[in-house]
Design an enzyme around this catalytic site. Sequence first.
Site, PDB file in Angstrom:
ATOM      1  N   LEU A  60       0.949  -0.998  -0.093  1.00 59.19           N
ATOM      2  CA  LEU A  60      -0.163   0.007   0.015  1.00 59.19           C
ATOM      3  C   LEU A  60       0.910   1.218   0.041  1.00 59.19           C
ATOM      4  O   LEU A  60       1.951   1.274   0.863  1.00 59.19           O
ATOM      5  CB  LEU A  60      -0.774   0.073   1.203  1.00 59.19           C
ATOM      6  CG  LEU A  60      -2.186  -1.010   1.491  1.00 59.19           C
ATOM      7  CD1 LEU A  60      -2.844  -0.859   2.546  1.00 59.19           C
ATOM      8  CD2 LEU A  60      -2.700  -1.109   0.162  1.00 59.19           C
ATOM      9  N   ASP A  61       0.380   2.196  -0.872  1.00 61.05           N
ATOM     10  CA  ASP A  61       1.443   3.506  -0.944  1.00 61.05           C
ATOM     11  C   ASP A  61       1.371   4.010   0.426  1.00 61.05           C
ATOM     12  O   ASP A  61       0.489   3.794   1.421  1.00 61.05           O
ATOM     13  CB  ASP A  61       0.829   4.413  -1.615  1.00 61.05           C
ATOM     14  CG  ASP A  61       0.760   4.163  -3.104  1.00 61.05           C
ATOM     15  OD1 ASP A  61       1.532   3.372  -3.480  1.00 61.05           O
ATOM     16  OD2 ASP A  61      -0.092   4.686  -3.861  1.00 61.05           O
ATOM     17  N   LYS A  62       2.439   4.719   0.900  1.00 57.53           N
ATOM     18  CA  LYS A  62       2.675   5.384   2.432  1.00 57.53           C
ATOM     19  C   LYS A  62       1.402   5.871   2.600  1.00 57.53           C
ATOM     20  O   LYS A  62       1.095   5.791   4.073  1.00 57.53           O
ATOM     21  CB  LYS A  62       3.991   6.206   2.453  1.00 57.53           C
ATOM     22  CG  LYS A  62       4.201   6.924   3.805  1.00 57.53           C
ATOM     23  CD  LYS A  62       5.331   7.689   3.459  1.00 57.53           C
ATOM     24  CE  LYS A  62       5.686   8.465   4.900  1.00 57.53           C
ATOM     25  NZ  LYS A  62       6.983   9.301   4.749  1.00 57.53           N
ATOM     26  N   THR A  64      -1.726   5.712   1.864  1.00 59.21           N
ATOM     27  CA  THR A  64      -3.097   4.837   1.913  1.00 59.21           C
ATOM     28  C   THR A  64      -2.978   4.124   3.188  1.00 59.21           C
ATOM     29  O   THR A  64      -1.846   3.365   3.754  1.00 59.21           O
ATOM     30  CB  THR A  64      -3.090   4.025   0.702  1.00 59.21           C
ATOM     31  OG1 THR A  64      -2.640   4.539  -0.308  1.00 59.21           O
ATOM     32  CG2 THR A  64      -4.100   3.205   0.535  1.00 59.21           C
ATOM     33  N   ARG A 170      -5.166   5.852  -8.211  1.00 62.49           N
ATOM     34  CA  ARG A 170      -5.038   7.316  -8.124  1.00 62.49           C
ATOM     35  C   ARG A 170      -4.796   7.673  -9.661  1.00 62.49           C
ATOM     36  O   ARG A 170      -5.249   8.754  -9.988  1.00 62.49           O
ATOM     37  CB  ARG A 170      -3.576   7.421  -7.389  1.00 62.49           C
ATOM     38  CG  ARG A 170      -3.766   7.350  -5.946  1.00 62.49           C
ATOM     39  CD  ARG A 170      -2.298   7.021  -5.300  1.00 62.49           C
ATOM     40  NE  ARG A 170      -1.765   8.371  -5.275  1.00 62.49           N
ATOM     41  CZ  ARG A 170      -0.613   8.415  -4.523  1.00 62.49           C
ATOM     42  NH1 ARG A 170      -0.038   7.579  -4.108  1.00 62.49           N
ATOM     43  NH2 ARG A 170      -0.138   9.612  -4.726  1.00 62.49           N
TER      44      ARG A 170
END
Length: 242
Positions: A60-62, A64, A170
């Site tokens: 997961l992106d930082k 998110t 995104r």
Amino acid sequence: MPNDLSDPLLIIYQDDDLVAINKPSGLLVHRSPIDKHETRFAVQQLRNQLGQHVYPLHRLDKPTSGALVFALSQEAASFYGQQFQEHQIQKTYWALVRGYGPQNMAIDHGLKEEADDYADTKVAFEPKHALTHVQCLSEFEIPLQVDRYATTRLSLMQCEPITGRKHQIRRHLKHIGHPIVGDSRHGKGLLNRACERYFSAGRLWLACTQVILTARQGQPVVIEAPLATDFEGVLRQLGHSC
């Protein structure tokens, strides 16, 4: 209020093969050259918390938040990792976006590989197939002026990525003109700053709410993550019943 990254990780699922946490926004999954100053990582924290090695099955992106799944052994990592590689995992996200999003839509739009922020060279690969199903859950209009508009329209979107490209949700939401609020890379800075002031909270409003895998015995493993308190608070301000 955002989650305190010094708190113990919230475990939302565990069996003999898997463990899943509700990752707070702002926590990296593992060390990254982009964030050399960071000292907290989900892999290390969970390993210390459980007292054993863990194997991240996806990222997961930082910024998110939401469900993040790990294997508890190399054997389990190989078995479940193949499901992720072959896109056999069903993942569901919630995103707060600009404007009134489509009620139902399949975003079939190829994405080029993104260069990392610290790389000096540009990536020049051809676009790869990328598919995301999106559905509008709620629409909102708030008395917030951005640019020439006296009010701001927002939508809560449910997103199911079928493929797994970097920043896919995104980038796909930006592609259809509905960037995620708080997206510093693919969103609108003026809107992001205005919403941060309005809600007294700011970050990427994207959360992984559910992951469904298939266990060794063939039955589905359904992992659900409740919304983080800050995300839930923003939706309550908008009048959405969480």
